[in-house]
Design a protein around this motif. Structure first.
Motif, mmCIF file in Angstrom:
data_model
loop_
_atom_site.group_PDB
_atom_site.id
_atom_site.type_symbol
_atom_site.label_atom_id
_atom_site.label_comp_id
_atom_site.label_asym_id
_atom_site.label_seq_id
_atom_site.Cartn_x
_atom_site.Cartn_y
_atom_site.Cartn_z
ATOM 1 N N VAL A 21 28.684 26.185 -22.561
ATOM 2 C CA VAL A 21 29.792 25.452 -21.944
ATOM 3 C C VAL A 21 29.781 24.061 -22.557
ATOM 4 O O VAL A 21 28.786 23.350 -22.481
ATOM 5 N N LYS A 22 30.880 23.660 -23.186
ATOM 6 C CA LYS A 22 31.042 22.328 -23.777
ATOM 7 C C LYS A 22 31.979 21.552 -22.870
ATOM 8 O O LYS A 22 33.101 21.982 -22.619
ATOM 9 N N GLU A 53 32.606 14.958 -14.525
ATOM 10 C CA GLU A 53 31.408 15.796 -14.623
ATOM 11 C C GLU A 53 30.585 15.851 -13.330
ATOM 12 O O GLU A 53 30.066 16.908 -12.977
ATOM 13 N N TYR A 57 24.560 24.028 -22.069
ATOM 14 C CA TYR A 57 25.685 23.119 -21.847
ATOM 15 C C TYR A 57 25.564 21.992 -22.870
ATOM 16 O O TYR A 57 24.463 21.536 -23.168
ATOM 17 N N ILE A 95 27.305 18.325 -22.735
ATOM 18 C CA ILE A 95 28.146 17.535 -21.827
ATOM 19 C C ILE A 95 28.184 16.084 -22.286
ATOM 20 O O ILE A 95 27.146 15.468 -22.520
#
Length: 138
Positions: free
Chosen positions: A59-60, A67, A86, A88
């Motif tokens: 997941v980007k 967030e 991830y 983030i």
């Protein structure tokens, strides 16, 4: 790759998204970080999207200040630990808010992730974009 033209949030709603002048890349759910022009965008929960997927490798997230809300929803729904990784962009010291980075990292630590952090700074108390790569070790 699953691309969707929708904002992520901790509920199904419509959000105000603030953008800067044409030619700039400013945009955020926080007016002081975005710009003067307000637009409304449809928002959904990432937890609902992840729930419908059999497995998720990465997941980007570059979600311009949302967030904390999105990770809170993932944690509460039990979906935080589903993706293997991830990446983030975490928005730190946004608009003079108190730091929440330690609790943000702790949620991922508790879900079994290690992480790498990249950032730079020039002055204290300035806003920072921090890139964090969370990953599980098998």
């Amino acid at each position: 790759v699953d691309l969707r033209n929708i904002a992520l949030w901790d509920e199904e709603t419509e959000l105000s998204f603030f953008i800067g002048d044409p030619g700039t890349l400013l945009g955020s759910v926080h007016q002081q970080r975005g710009g003067a022009k307000e637009t409304k965008v449809k928002a959904t929960r990432l937890s609902g999207i992840l729930r419908d997927m059999p497995e998720v490798d990465l997941v980007k997230m570059d979600i311009e200040g949302a967030e904390i809300n999105v990770i809170k929803d993932l944690k509460e729904s039990g979906m935080l630990g589903k993706p293997r990784q991830y990446i983030i962009e975490y928005h730190h010291n946004m608009g003079g808010e108190r730091s929440k980075l330690s609790s943000f990292l702790k949620d991922f630590e508790d879900a079994g992730y290690n992480y790498l952090v990249r950032s730079f700074y020039t002055e204290t108390d300035n806003f920072q974009d921090i890139l964090i790569h969370f990953y599980k070790v098998d």
